[in-house]
Motif scaffolding. Structure first.
Motif, PDB file in Angstrom:
ATOM      1  N   PHE A   3      40.437  34.182  42.285  1.00  0.00           N
ATOM      2  CA  PHE A   3      41.083  35.177  41.442  1.00  0.00           C
ATOM      3  C   PHE A   3      42.183  35.920  42.184  1.00  0.00           C
ATOM      4  O   PHE A   3      42.797  36.824  41.642  1.00  0.00           O
ATOM      5  CB  PHE A   3      40.035  36.174  40.915  1.00  0.00           C
ATOM      6  CG  PHE A   3      39.069  35.548  39.954  1.00  0.00           C
ATOM      7  CD1 PHE A   3      39.364  35.479  38.604  1.00  0.00           C
ATOM      8  CD2 PHE A   3      37.881  35.000  40.402  1.00  0.00           C
ATOM      9  CE1 PHE A   3      38.479  34.890  37.719  1.00  0.00           C
ATOM     10  CE2 PHE A   3      36.990  34.417  39.515  1.00  0.00           C
ATOM     11  CZ  PHE A   3      37.300  34.361  38.166  1.00  0.00           C
ATOM     12  N   LEU A 164      31.482  33.396  37.256  1.00  0.00           N
ATOM     13  CA  LEU A 164      32.609  33.960  36.496  1.00  0.00           C
ATOM     14  C   LEU A 164      33.357  32.874  35.729  1.00  0.00           C
ATOM     15  O   LEU A 164      34.084  33.170  34.782  1.00  0.00           O
ATOM     16  CB  LEU A 164      33.565  34.705  37.436  1.00  0.00           C
ATOM     17  CG  LEU A 164      32.951  35.916  38.152  1.00  0.00           C
ATOM     18  CD1 LEU A 164      33.988  36.573  39.056  1.00  0.00           C
ATOM     19  CD2 LEU A 164      32.394  36.923  37.162  1.00  0.00           C
ATOM     20  N   PRO A 201      32.932  38.714  43.872  1.00  0.00           N
ATOM     21  CA  PRO A 201      34.137  38.038  43.370  1.00  0.00           C
ATOM     22  C   PRO A 201      34.749  37.104  44.404  1.00  0.00           C
ATOM     23  O   PRO A 201      35.903  37.250  44.809  1.00  0.00           O
ATOM     24  CB  PRO A 201      35.057  39.209  43.041  1.00  0.00           C
ATOM     25  CG  PRO A 201      34.690  40.259  44.037  1.00  0.00           C
ATOM     26  CD  PRO A 201      33.202  40.120  44.245  1.00  0.00           C
ATOM     27  N   GLY A 205      33.123  33.294  41.662  1.00  0.00           N
ATOM     28  CA  GLY A 205      32.061  34.270  41.438  1.00  0.00           C
ATOM     29  C   GLY A 205      30.712  33.784  41.931  1.00  0.00           C
ATOM     30  O   GLY A 205      30.282  32.669  41.601  1.00  0.00           O
TER      31      GLY A 205
END
Length: 214
Positions: A3, A164, A201, A205
């Motif tokens: 991310f 995630l 994170p 995830g």
């Protein structure tokens, strides 16, 4: 998936300890010979697994989803000298590479490979796992949670990858079975009275939870 911007990912990897040469070799061979190399844990996540294993000093480890053996080698780094790792892999074609790198890493005698469906194999394994790492078919994560909870000792660490799912878990338009399985898993962990949990994170995830009750 990460991310973070690519340059920040490189920075984090560069400041997360050096990747052992053997794991770098395994990473290269996986990218050359396996169709889905992105499933590899890789340096950053592997270093976290290694660190957590060193902190836990587990005697018994269960890994659901071996892939090519990168994560299992990392998990053995903190394992008790007399410890055992049981790893479940559904694809028999990966057995040769897995065992090759286990041998090169010096953990072949402590690692046991189980080929087949995890949902069938887990009930046959002994109780008392100190550390469990789930990184397999996402639709079955809720089932794996129910199975492994009973086989973990109190104080044991549960880790689950991809929770995630590239952000799809918060996308209302994503209604595929894998995403639904991960949503159910995350909710089950969050509401489980016997688990203390946090989502990390890192890459796609990681759910981390400690078993606090029998």
């Amino acid at each position: 998936m990460d991310f973070w911007p690519p340059e920040l990912v490189l920075y984090m990897e560069a400041h997360s300890g050096e990747e052992p040469a053997l794991l770098g070799q395994l990473c290269r061979e996986t990218h050359l010979k396996v169709n889905t190399p992105q499933m590899l844990s890789g340096h950053h996540q592997g270093q976290l697994l290694r660190l957590l294993s060193l902190l836990c000093k587990p005697r018994y480890i269960l890994e659901i989803g071996t892939f090519t053996g990168y994560s299992s080698i990392c998990l053995t780094q903190g394992m008790d000298d007399n410890g055992q790792l049981h790893s479940i892999e559904i694809d028999p074609e990966r057995e040769t590479m897995i065992k090759k790198y286990w041998a090169l890493a010096g953990c072949r005698q402590q690692c046991h490979l189980h080929l087949g469906k995890a949902i069938d194999i887990i009930p046959t394994l002994p109780d008392g796992f100190d550390l469990v790492f789930i990184d397999a078919d996402k639709v079955n994560y809720p089932h794996y949670l129910q199975q492994v909870y009973q086989k973990m000792r109190r104080g044991g660490l549960l880790l689950a990858d991809n929770v995630l799912w590239s952000g799809k878990v918060v996308d209302d338009t994503a209604q595929d079975k894998d995403t639904d399985g991960l949503r159910q898993f995350n909710l089950l962990v969050q509401n489980h009275p016997g688990l203390l949990n946090v989502v990390l994170p890192i890459r796609d995830g990681i759910m981390a939870a400690i078993k606090i009750a029998d």
